[in-house]
Structure formats: structure tokens, C-alpha cells
Design a protein around this motif. Sequence first.
Motif, short mmCIF file in Angstrom:
data_model
loop_
_atom_site.label_atom_id
_atom_site.label_comp_id
_atom_site.label_asym_id
_atom_site.label_seq_id
_atom_site.Cartn_x
_atom_site.Cartn_y
_atom_site.Cartn_z
N PRO A 17 43.53 24.32 53.25
CA PRO A 17 43.05 24.84 51.88
C PRO A 17 42.29 25.60 51.52
CG PRO A 17 42.47 22.43 52.82
CD PRO A 17 42.87 23.32 53.76
N ALA A 18 42.03 26.43 50.56
CA ALA A 18 40.89 27.67 50.60
C ALA A 18 39.53 26.41 51.24
CB ALA A 18 41.38 28.28 49.67
N LEU A 19 38.28 27.75 51.24
CA LEU A 19 37.48 26.99 51.68
C LEU A 19 36.33 27.28 50.03
CD1 LEU A 19 36.13 28.84 54.18
CD2 LEU A 19 36.91 26.58 54.36
N ALA A 20 36.21 28.07 49.01
CA ALA A 20 35.76 28.00 47.72
C ALA A 20 36.57 29.26 46.91
CB ALA A 20 34.68 28.62 47.91
N ARG A 21 36.68 28.92 45.94
CA ARG A 21 36.93 29.79 44.22
C ARG A 21 35.59 30.58 44.00
NH1 ARG A 21 41.11 25.62 40.89
NH2 ARG A 21 42.86 25.79 42.31
N VAL A 22 35.72 31.78 43.56
CA VAL A 22 34.47 32.87 43.03
C VAL A 22 35.04 33.14 41.48
CG1 VAL A 22 33.22 34.43 43.87
CG2 VAL A 22 34.59 33.31 45.79
N HIS A 23 33.66 33.06 41.30
CA HIS A 23 34.37 33.09 39.40
C HIS A 23 32.87 34.56 38.99
CE1 HIS A 23 35.98 29.22 38.90
NE2 HIS A 23 35.86 28.85 40.00
N HIS A 24 33.01 35.59 38.79
CA HIS A 24 32.01 36.03 38.56
C HIS A 24 31.78 36.30 36.92
CE1 HIS A 24 31.48 40.99 37.07
NE2 HIS A 24 30.20 40.43 37.71
N HIS A 25 30.84 36.13 36.87
CA HIS A 25 29.95 35.81 35.43
C HIS A 25 30.28 37.34 34.35
CE1 HIS A 25 27.28 32.46 35.78
NE2 HIS A 25 27.63 32.59 36.97
N ILE A 26 30.96 37.15 33.50
CA ILE A 26 31.18 38.73 32.62
C ILE A 26 29.89 39.33 32.32
CG2 ILE A 26 32.20 39.44 30.93
CD1 ILE A 26 34.48 36.78 30.79
N THR A 27 29.20 38.34 32.48
CA THR A 27 27.84 39.43 30.96
C THR A 27 27.20 39.52 32.70
OG1 THR A 27 26.39 37.44 31.32
CG2 THR A 27 27.68 37.43 29.53
N SER A 28 27.28 39.92 33.27
CA SER A 28 26.61 40.23 35.04
C SER A 28 27.30 41.91 34.60
CB SER A 28 26.37 39.83 36.03
OG SER A 28 28.01 39.60 36.18
N SER A 29 25.95 42.86 35.69
CA SER A 29 26.72 44.47 35.56
C SER A 29 27.04 44.05 36.80
CB SER A 29 25.22 45.12 35.20
OG SER A 29 23.88 44.71 36.70
N GLU A 30 27.26 45.84 37.16
CA GLU A 30 28.42 46.19 39.00
C GLU A 30 27.14 46.17 39.60
OE1 GLU A 30 30.82 50.01 40.50
OE2 GLU A 30 30.45 49.73 38.53
N GLN A 31 26.10 46.48 39.19
CA GLN A 31 24.97 46.34 40.21
C GLN A 31 23.97 45.27 40.69
OE1 GLN A 31 25.15 48.87 37.48
NE2 GLN A 31 26.06 50.27 38.51
N GLN A 32 23.80 44.11 39.18
CA GLN A 32 23.64 43.19 40.11
C GLN A 32 24.85 42.14 39.41
OE1 GLN A 32 19.73 43.32 37.97
NE2 GLN A 32 19.14 43.58 39.23
N PHE A 89 43.57 30.71 39.15
CA PHE A 89 42.57 30.16 39.16
C PHE A 89 42.39 30.39 37.43
CE2 PHE A 89 40.29 32.34 41.93
CZ PHE A 89 39.15 32.23 40.92
N SER A 90 41.85 29.34 37.30
CA SER A 90 41.34 29.47 35.77
C SER A 90 39.87 29.50 36.24
CB SER A 90 41.92 27.85 35.13
OG SER A 90 43.09 27.98 34.38
N ALA A 91 39.95 30.91 35.62
CA ALA A 91 37.81 30.62 35.90
C ALA A 91 37.22 29.68 34.78
CB ALA A 91 37.48 32.09 35.78
N LEU A 92 35.39 29.80 34.78
CA LEU A 92 34.71 28.60 34.74
C LEU A 92 34.47 29.42 33.34
CD1 LEU A 92 32.53 28.04 37.59
CD2 LEU A 92 34.11 27.12 35.65
N PRO A 93 34.41 29.30 31.93
CA PRO A 93 33.64 29.45 30.47
C PRO A 93 32.59 30.93 31.40
CG PRO A 93 33.66 27.04 30.19
CD PRO A 93 34.18 27.46 32.23
N GLY A 94 33.09 31.84 30.23
CA GLY A 94 31.88 33.26 30.53
C GLY A 94 32.09 33.55 32.00
N CYS A 95 33.10 33.51 32.64
CA CYS A 95 33.52 34.02 34.26
C CYS A 95 34.96 35.08 34.57
CB CYS A 95 33.32 32.99 34.96
SG CYS A 95 31.84 32.61 35.05
N GLU A 96 34.97 35.10 35.18
CA GLU A 96 36.70 35.72 35.08
C GLU A 96 37.08 35.50 37.11
OE1 GLU A 96 36.75 40.13 35.12
OE2 GLU A 96 35.46 40.81 36.38
N ALA A 97 37.63 35.46 37.04
CA ALA A 97 38.64 35.26 38.61
C ALA A 97 38.67 36.04 39.49
CB ALA A 97 40.25 34.68 38.23
N TRP A 98 37.67 36.72 40.42
CA TRP A 98 37.11 37.18 40.96
C TRP A 98 37.59 37.02 42.64
CZ3 TRP A 98 34.62 38.03 45.91
CH2 TRP A 98 34.26 38.91 45.96
N GLY A 99 37.88 35.95 43.38
CA GLY A 99 38.74 36.31 44.67
C GLY A 99 38.39 34.37 45.01
#
Length: 213
Positions: free
Chosen positions: A41-56, A17-27
Motif C-alpha cells: 500500500p501507499a504510505l500517504a496521499r498528499v493534498h495541496h491547499h488551493i489557497t496557498s501560494s507557490e512560494q509558501q 484520488f478525491s482531494a479534501l475540501p479546499g485542496c487538490e490531489a498533489w501526489g
Amino acid sequence: MSEVTFGITRNDAAKEFSALPGCEAWGILHPGRTGKIAPGPALARVHHHITSSEQQPAFTLTTAAEPAHTLCTIAPQAGAAAQQTVYAVHDGYGRFIGQVTHERSPRGMRQAWRIEDAGGQRSMTAYKGNIRGWIAYWAFSPFWALLALLNLLNGDTHSSWWLWGKPRRAHWRTRAGDGPRKPALDFKSGRYRADTGLLDANLIYAQATLYGA
């Protein structure tokens, strides 16, 4: 009890799926369990913010149906105590619906995850892995080198989850008045089972996303 059972898929097919601006498709959060997707149908799409860190990490969950709209946002908050990360969860209208805290258990031996609703009426904590799972994990640890060597001899250069994976079983409970502790969220073998009558469904999805990150 309003029960929902779901899993999180993060393979390549789940990221088409196409991720939101500034995000990547995560799951994708889907009904059923990992590897056994229930029809519907799926319950939700998860978009990961590219600027966030692995720890946060920070995430936005949207509906799977088009046109997609935001279900909730998950963002780490500044000013948390040492060895603690607090995530604020807001719904699609920007209203605060609760928070998720990642920290250590009182003895510092396991990871702890605590969910609190917006009104502070319900708070529940789960610890990563049960005692039996950790005992088995450390009991078999001396054999890891041998198992890894056998894997290499068989031409498998990738670590298997059963070889290196740490126990992940988690169980969140909440106390209702003076009654017994009720199960609000349970994770076992890649499946989440939740009672949406005890917690906001989007807050549950937020915790599951962070736990799987």
C-alpha cells in the motif's frame, strides 16, 4: 536503525484520488523509488491547499486506505526572517511534532532545508545539491544552448530534466550526543531513505513533500 525507503509520484495516475475540501490531489508517497514502486500500500496521499501560494505551499497528508484519516498538516508560519520560510508540522490530532525551515546556506549560494523536532532535541540541515553536482552543472552550462537546439531539431519542444535540472541531492544528518553524525534522511535519484528511529515518520514525510514541491 528503522529504515524506510520511498518516493513521490505526481503523474496523473497519482492524482486520481478525491482531494479534501479546499485542496487538490498533489501526489502519492509510495514505498520504493520514483518509477519503481514497491509492492504494498501507499504510505500517504498528499493534498495541496488551493489557497496557498507557490512560494509558501501548504499540504495535508492522509492515509491511502479508506476511510482516510489525517497523518499530518504542513503550514507556513508568519513572522519568519527575510528569505526564510518556516513550516509547522502537526499530526492528525493537532499536536505539534516539529518544523521545517527553508532558507539559504550561510554563503547564500544554495537552498538549505532544516528539520527540527518538537522538543528541539534534534536539528539537521541539508543543502540542495552536493558540490560535485554543482561543479558539473556549471561546467556543462555553456553547452545548454546547443543541446536545446538539438532537441528542437529532433522535434522535442519540452525541456528535458537532464538538460535543465539543477542538482537536487540532499543529505540530512543529526548528531547523537558526542557520537558521529547519523544519517536521518537522504535524497538521491528520486528516492528518499530515512531512519524513522531518529525522526517522526510524518515529519520526514512532511520534509520530503516540501522538498519535492
